[in-house]
Design a protein around this motif. Structure first.
Motif, PDB file in Angstrom:
ATOM      1  N   UNK A 171       3.213 -15.367   2.374  1.00 33.69           N
ATOM      2  CA  UNK A 171       3.096 -16.734   1.871  1.00 33.69           C
ATOM      3  C   UNK A 171       2.724 -16.723   0.387  1.00 33.69           C
ATOM      4  N   UNK A 172       1.818 -15.837   0.006  1.00 38.63           N
ATOM      5  CA  UNK A 172       1.471 -15.718  -1.408  1.00 38.63           C
ATOM      6  C   UNK A 172       2.675 -15.245  -2.216  1.00 38.63           C
ATOM      7  N   UNK A 173       3.390 -14.267  -1.709  1.00 38.49           N
ATOM      8  CA  UNK A 173       4.538 -13.721  -2.431  1.00 38.49           C
ATOM      9  C   UNK A 173       5.645 -14.749  -2.582  1.00 38.49           C
ATOM     10  N   UNK A 174       5.884 -15.548  -1.535  1.00 35.72           N
ATOM     11  CA  UNK A 174       6.928 -16.573  -1.596  1.00 35.72           C
ATOM     12  C   UNK A 174       6.623 -17.617  -2.652  1.00 35.72           C
ATOM     13  N   UNK A 175       5.353 -17.857  -2.900  1.00 35.29           N
ATOM     14  CA  UNK A 175       5.003 -18.875  -3.893  1.00 35.29           C
ATOM     15  C   UNK A 175       5.131 -18.326  -5.309  1.00 35.29           C
ATOM     16  N   UNK A 229      -4.219  -6.858  -1.420  1.00 38.52           N
ATOM     17  CA  UNK A 229      -5.533  -6.214  -1.518  1.00 38.52           C
ATOM     18  C   UNK A 229      -6.647  -7.216  -1.229  1.00 38.52           C
ATOM     19  N   UNK A 230      -6.496  -8.427  -1.727  1.00 38.52           N
ATOM     20  CA  UNK A 230      -7.500  -9.466  -1.463  1.00 38.52           C
ATOM     21  C   UNK A 230      -7.560  -9.748   0.037  1.00 38.52           C
ATOM     22  N   UNK A 231      -6.404  -9.910   0.643  1.00 33.78           N
ATOM     23  CA  UNK A 231      -6.341 -10.218   2.069  1.00 33.78           C
ATOM     24  C   UNK A 231      -6.944  -9.085   2.901  1.00 33.78           C
ATOM     25  N   UNK A 281     -13.874  -7.852   5.887  1.00 36.91           N
ATOM     26  CA  UNK A 281     -15.225  -8.417   5.787  1.00 36.91           C
ATOM     27  C   UNK A 281     -15.462  -9.497   6.846  1.00 36.91           C
ATOM     28  N   UNK A 282     -14.464 -10.352   7.067  1.00 33.87           N
ATOM     29  CA  UNK A 282     -14.609 -11.435   8.051  1.00 33.87           C
ATOM     30  C   UNK A 282     -14.725 -10.871   9.471  1.00 33.87           C
ATOM     31  N   UNK A 283     -13.959  -9.821   9.774  1.00 37.67           N
ATOM     32  CA  UNK A 283     -14.059  -9.191  11.098  1.00 37.67           C
ATOM     33  C   UNK A 283     -15.461  -8.624  11.294  1.00 37.67           C
ATOM     34  N   UNK A 284     -15.919  -7.857  10.325  1.00 34.43           N
ATOM     35  CA  UNK A 284     -17.252  -7.258  10.432  1.00 34.43           C
ATOM     36  C   UNK A 284     -18.340  -8.294  10.531  1.00 34.43           C
ATOM     37  N   UNK A 285     -18.223  -9.349   9.726  1.00 34.62           N
ATOM     38  CA  UNK A 285     -19.233 -10.402   9.763  1.00 34.62           C
ATOM     39  C   UNK A 285     -19.252 -11.110  11.112  1.00 34.62           C
ATOM     40  N   UNK A 286     -18.070 -11.373  11.658  1.00 34.85           N
ATOM     41  CA  UNK A 286     -18.041 -12.084  12.937  1.00 34.85           C
ATOM     42  C   UNK A 286     -18.535 -11.196  14.076  1.00 34.85           C
ATOM     43  N   UNK A 330     -15.183 -10.143  -4.572  1.00 30.25           N
ATOM     44  CA  UNK A 330     -13.997  -9.304  -4.337  1.00 30.25           C
ATOM     45  C   UNK A 330     -12.745  -9.987  -4.871  1.00 30.25           C
ATOM     46  N   UNK A 331     -12.604 -11.264  -4.564  1.00 35.61           N
ATOM     47  CA  UNK A 331     -11.442 -12.017  -5.045  1.00 35.61           C
ATOM     48  C   UNK A 331     -11.405 -11.998  -6.568  1.00 35.61           C
ATOM     49  N   UNK A 332     -12.523 -12.349  -7.173  1.00 35.02           N
ATOM     50  CA  UNK A 332     -12.576 -12.398  -8.637  1.00 35.02           C
ATOM     51  C   UNK A 332     -12.362 -11.029  -9.262  1.00 35.02           C
ATOM     52  N   UNK A 333     -12.887  -9.974  -8.603  1.00 36.50           N
ATOM     53  CA  UNK A 333     -12.723  -8.621  -9.124  1.00 36.50           C
ATOM     54  C   UNK A 333     -11.286  -8.136  -9.085  1.00 36.50           C
TER      55      UNK A 333
END
Length: 193
Positions: free
Chosen positions: A137-141, A149-151, A157-162, A186-189
Motif C-alpha cells: 500500500x505504501x509502495x502503490x502510493x 523496514x518501518x513496518x 514491537x507491537x507483537x512483543x508488547x501485546x 523508530x519511524x523518525x529514525x
C-alpha cells in the motif's frame, strides 16, 4: 406424553464458520490460546466436535481461520490510521497507538506466539499477507521511503508488547508506554519526520 426434541437452526457453512470463529475470539480473549480448542468452541456454540472438524479440518484450521479474522480487524484499523496520516489528520504517534491498541485488543501477540510455538506456520499466512499488503500500500502510493523496514520494526514491537509488554515494562521499571515512544522514534529514525 410426547417428547419434543428441539431442533437447532441450520446455518449456512459460512455462517457456521463465522459463529465458530467468533466463539474462538471470545475464548482467546477470556482464556487465552490454550482455551481455543475445537471442544471448547463446540461447547460454546452448542455444536459437536465433529461438526467443527467438518468446517475446519483440525484445530490448526480453526486457528488459521481465527488468524484470518483477527488479521482483517487489525489491518482495517492500521489502514485507517495510515490513511488519516497521509491526509494530515493523524500523527505518527496516532498510527503507532492504533497499531499497538489493535494488537493488544485482539490478543494478536498471543495468537502469533501460539501458532509459531506449535509449528502451525501455515496459520501465520493471514498475518504475513496483511503485512505484505500494508507495505505494498505504501509502495502503490509512490512512497519511496523504506516503509518495509518501518513496518517490520513496528509489527515486531507491537507483537512483543501485546504478548509481554506489561511484564517487561515492569521488569525494566519503565512505563509501558515507553515502547510506543520508541516506536515513534523508530519511524523518525528510518524515514524522518
Amino acid at each position: 406424553m410426547s417428547i419434543t426434541i428441539a431442533k437447532r437452526k441450520r446455518q449456512s457453512p459460512d455462517d457456521a464458520r463465522a459463529t465458530a470463529v467468533a466463539a474462538a475470539r471470545d475464548l482467546l480473549r477470556d482464556e487465552g490460546m490454550g482455551g481455543v480448542t475445537l471442544k471448547a468452541v463446540a461447547a460454546r456454540i452448542g455444536r459437536t466436535h465433529a461438526n467443527l472438524l467438518h468446517h475446519f479440518g483440525s484445530v490448526a484450521g480453526l486457528h488459521q481461520a481465527l488468524a484470518e479474522d483477527i488479521s482483517l480487524t487489525v489491518s482495517r484499523s492500521i489502514r485507517a490510521a495510515i490513511g488519516k496520516r497521509r491526509r494530515g489528520e493523524a500523527s505518527a504517534r496516532d498510527v503507532v497507538n492504533t497499531m499497538f491498541d489493535a494488537f493488544h485488543a485482539e490478543r494478536a501477540g498471543e495468537l502469533i506466539g501460539w501458532i509459531a510455538l506449535t509449528r502451525q506456520r501455515q496459520a501465520l499466512e493471514p498475518l504475513i499477507t496483511t503485512i505484505r499488503s500494508i507495505v505494498e500500500d505504501f509502495r502503490e502510493s509512490g512512497d519511496q521511503r523504506p516503509m518495509d523496514r518501518v513496518t517490520l520494526g513496528l509489527v515486531l514491537l507491537a507483537i512483543g508488547d501485546s504478548l509481554v509488554g506489561e511484564e517487561v515494562a515492569e521488569a525494566t521499571g519503565l512505563a509501558r508506554i515507553a515502547v510506543r515512544d520508541d516506536a515513534v522514534g523508530l519511524i523518525k529514525g528510518i524515514v524522518g519526520e
